[in-house]
Design an enzyme around this catalytic site. Structure first.
Site, PDB file in Angstrom:
ATOM      1  N   TYR A   5      13.909 -41.684 -28.883  1.00  0.00           N
ATOM      2  CA  TYR A   5      15.274 -41.360 -29.538  1.00  0.00           C
ATOM      3  C   TYR A   5      16.453 -41.424 -28.462  1.00  0.00           C
ATOM      4  O   TYR A   5      17.520 -42.026 -28.854  1.00  0.00           O
ATOM      5  CB  TYR A   5      15.097 -40.069 -30.038  1.00  0.00           C
ATOM      6  N   LYS A  51      19.747 -43.933 -28.235  1.00  0.00           N
ATOM      7  CA  LYS A  51      21.359 -43.511 -28.313  1.00  0.00           C
ATOM      8  C   LYS A  51      21.955 -44.110 -27.231  1.00  0.00           C
ATOM      9  O   LYS A  51      23.271 -44.525 -27.403  1.00  0.00           O
ATOM     10  CB  LYS A  51      21.357 -42.269 -28.756  1.00  0.00           C
ATOM     11  N   PHE A  66      25.176 -31.425 -29.360  1.00  0.00           N
ATOM     12  CA  PHE A  66      24.188 -30.608 -28.948  1.00  0.00           C
ATOM     13  C   PHE A  66      23.134 -30.235 -30.057  1.00  0.00           C
ATOM     14  O   PHE A  66      22.925 -31.096 -30.878  1.00  0.00           O
ATOM     15  CB  PHE A  66      24.758 -29.456 -28.027  1.00  0.00           C
ATOM     16  N   HIS A 110      13.052 -28.512 -36.904  1.00  0.00           N
ATOM     17  CA  HIS A 110      14.320 -27.982 -36.297  1.00  0.00           C
ATOM     18  C   HIS A 110      14.008 -26.255 -36.330  1.00  0.00           C
ATOM     19  O   HIS A 110      13.611 -25.726 -37.397  1.00  0.00           O
ATOM     20  CB  HIS A 110      15.483 -28.251 -36.604  1.00  0.00           C
ATOM     21  N   PHE A 166       7.594 -22.232 -29.130  1.00  0.00           N
ATOM     22  CA  PHE A 166       7.049 -23.026 -28.155  1.00  0.00           C
ATOM     23  C   PHE A 166       7.095 -22.759 -26.694  1.00  0.00           C
ATOM     24  O   PHE A 166       8.063 -23.131 -26.092  1.00  0.00           O
ATOM     25  CB  PHE A 166       7.505 -24.595 -28.583  1.00  0.00           C
ATOM     26  N   ARG A 203       6.244 -27.274 -26.146  1.00  0.00           N
ATOM     27  CA  ARG A 203       6.079 -28.387 -26.958  1.00  0.00           C
ATOM     28  C   ARG A 203       6.453 -29.522 -25.838  1.00  0.00           C
ATOM     29  O   ARG A 203       7.403 -29.314 -24.959  1.00  0.00           O
ATOM     30  CB  ARG A 203       7.399 -28.277 -27.994  1.00  0.00           C
TER      31      ARG A 203
HETATM   32  N1  UFG Z   1      11.219 -24.512 -31.667  1.00  0.00           N
HETATM   33  C1  UFG Z   1      10.322 -23.634 -31.720  1.00  0.00           C
HETATM   34  N2  UFG Z   1       9.554 -23.685 -32.600  1.00  0.00           N
HETATM   35  C2  UFG Z   1       9.747 -24.427 -33.626  1.00  0.00           C
HETATM   36  C3  UFG Z   1      10.807 -25.371 -33.422  1.00  0.00           C
HETATM   37  C4  UFG Z   1      11.598 -25.513 -32.296  1.00  0.00           C
HETATM   38  O1  UFG Z   1      10.206 -22.724 -30.606  1.00  0.00           O
HETATM   39  O2  UFG Z   1       9.132 -24.179 -34.585  1.00  0.00           O
HETATM   40  C5  UFG Z   1      12.279 -24.476 -30.319  1.00  0.00           C
HETATM   41  C6  UFG Z   1      11.926 -25.692 -29.347  1.00  0.00           C
HETATM   42  O3  UFG Z   1      11.075 -25.676 -28.589  1.00  0.00           O
HETATM   43  C7  UFG Z   1      13.429 -26.000 -28.605  1.00  0.00           C
HETATM   44  C8  UFG Z   1      14.211 -25.145 -29.656  1.00  0.00           C
HETATM   45  O4  UFG Z   1      13.495 -24.278 -30.526  1.00  0.00           O
HETATM   46  O5  UFG Z   1      13.429 -24.900 -27.634  1.00  0.00           O
HETATM   47  C9  UFG Z   1      15.205 -26.099 -30.451  1.00  0.00           C
HETATM   48  O6  UFG Z   1      14.369 -26.955 -31.184  1.00  0.00           O
HETATM   49  P1  UFG Z   1      14.822 -27.828 -32.252  1.00  0.00           P
HETATM   50  O7  UFG Z   1      13.800 -28.820 -32.591  1.00  0.00           O
HETATM   51  O8  UFG Z   1      15.552 -27.112 -33.360  1.00  0.00           O
HETATM   52  O9  UFG Z   1      16.000 -28.825 -31.531  1.00  0.00           O
HETATM   53  P2  UFG Z   1      15.738 -29.558 -30.226  1.00  0.00           P
HETATM   54  O10 UFG Z   1      16.453 -28.823 -28.989  1.00  0.00           O
HETATM   55  O11 UFG Z   1      14.309 -30.012 -29.821  1.00  0.00           O
HETATM   56  O12 UFG Z   1      16.652 -31.034 -30.631  1.00  0.00           O
HETATM   57  C10 UFG Z   1      17.907 -31.075 -30.490  1.00  0.00           C
HETATM   58  C11 UFG Z   1      18.521 -32.043 -31.325  1.00  0.00           C
HETATM   59  C12 UFG Z   1      17.852 -33.518 -31.074  1.00  0.00           C
HETATM   60  C13 UFG Z   1      17.943 -33.995 -29.871  1.00  0.00           C
HETATM   61  C14 UFG Z   1      17.355 -33.187 -28.838  1.00  0.00           C
HETATM   62  C15 UFG Z   1      17.477 -33.418 -27.104  1.00  0.00           C
HETATM   63  O13 UFG Z   1      18.024 -31.566 -32.553  1.00  0.00           O
HETATM   64  O14 UFG Z   1      18.493 -34.472 -31.934  1.00  0.00           O
HETATM   65  O15 UFG Z   1      17.897 -31.694 -29.132  1.00  0.00           O
HETATM   66  O16 UFG Z   1      16.845 -32.390 -26.635  1.00  0.00           O
HETATM   67  F1  UFG Z   1      17.317 -34.935 -29.570  1.00  0.00           F
END
Ligand code: UFG
Length: 332
Positions: free
Chosen positions: A144, A148, A172, A192, A211, A284
């Protein structure tokens, strides 16, 4: 001014369509509805002009740009799930990179030379220096982020070749919902953090799995920079107003404040008044410990200030949306 918005029925796209419409822009929505919701676009624009189409359909894009006398494009349409991109990298390349290439071709043929594009923090991978500046070397760690970054390279080529002017906005963690609860986040499946935490508060899930709590952060859980979707929409409006053909601008859009997973869960308990049971699970894969934006360049160039990105404003608005739309847009 007439603007084509790709991905107009998506989460950030619909909020931006609403702001553009309220500000007096004439919005033409373009979306293949593979992930978006037509009703989100309708609510955002009060029934604005909508074309159902795919980014890879260059002829439809070109004809739409010409027939509707479009002067600038705001390009959201993309697949955006990190986990899915690892499983299906070709899908991400085709949709995000080839799709954007098709849009650039159509714009070139139609003589449209101003473009505001969604980019992402995922292009930076796991940088060691925090906060992240725009000149932090890109080093994506998943398809992903790579897709981008490839799009940003395409934009630079088009800038040099055709005099395209573009602003790439590197989001972000987009979060929150419209303050009236009419537009919000509705992904299927939902991955998310904030929507999942609020689904636990609604009783739709039993608990939130955190996670990992052994990261090198103050409380051991990952730290992210959450930015309200209204603030993102505002940045797109400002980018459109700022941009001239031939310009190239890359900007981080974050609040500049880091919040841990545990802090989100605790704050959500206060906002919702629910217990929100949580358990600690395994890390994760691919999650960087910290991602925080240095947003000074967006402030300077766009005159942008995140106004809705306090944790309270994000969670209160998201909670209102989830309470009013427990099944997303499906049952409303
Ligand atoms: N998390 C949990 N439990 C869950 C879901 C998420 O602990 O059930 C944690 C993740 O590990 C992370 C934080 O919550 O530490 C945020 O996770 P999200 O999935 O909400 O968002 P991300 O930071 O993984 O994703 C964001 C954007 C993406 C981008 C990514 C880059 O939504 O588009 O950052 O790292 F690609």
């Amino acid at each position: 001014m007439k603007i084509l918005v790709t991905g107009a029925a998506g989460y950030i796209g619909s909020h931006t369509c609403r702001l553009l419409t309220e500000t007096g822009y004439q919005v033409v929505g373009y979306d293949n509805l593979s992930r978006g919701h037509h009703i989100a676009f309708e609510r955002a624009t009060g029934g604005g002009t909508f074309v159902q189409g795919d980014l890879l359909d260059t002829a439809l894009l070109r004809n739409t740009l010409k027939e509707k006398s479009i002067e600038a494009v705001v390009h959201f349409a993309a697949l955006g799930l990190v986990g899915e991109s690892v499983e299906y990298p070709q899908r991400y390349h085709r949709n995000n990179v080839e799709g954007s290439s098709s849009l650039l071709r159509a714009m070139q043929e139609a003589g449209v030379r101003r473009l505001v594009v969604s980019s992402t923090t995922a292009i930076y991978g796991q940088p060691e220096e925090m906060p992240i500046r725009e000149d932090t070397p890109p080093a994506p760690i998943n398809p992903y982020g790579q897709s981008k970054l490839d799009v940003e390279y395409l934009l630079q080529e088009a800038c040099e070749r055709d005099g395209l002017g573009f602003v790439a906005l590197r989001y972000f963690n987009a979060a929150g919902a419209s303050l009236d609860g009419m537009l919000g986040e509705a992904h299927e499946p939902e991955t998310h953090l904030i929507p999942i935490v609020l689904q636990v508060a609604l009783g739709q899930r039993e608990q939130i799995c955190i996670f990992g709590d052994d990261y090198p952060t103050p409380d051991g859980t990952c730290v992210r920079d959450y930015v309200h979707v209204n603030d993102l929409a505002d940045a797109h409006l400002r980018a459109l107003n700022t941009l001239n053909p031939g310009q190239r601008i890359q900007l981080n859009l974050g609040s500049g404040v880091g919040t841990s997973v545990l802090e989100i869960v605790e704050h959500a308990r206060k906002v919702t008044g629910h217990d929100i049971p949580a358990e600690i699970g395994a890390r994760r894969s691919g999650d960087p410990p910290w991602l925080i934006a240095d947003n000074s360049r967006a402030k300077q160039i766009l005159g942008w200030t995140p106004e809705y990105s306090s944790l309270d404003s994000i969670l209160t608005s998201a909670w209102r949306w989830h309470q009013r739309h427990p099944q997303g847009y499906e049952t409303t």
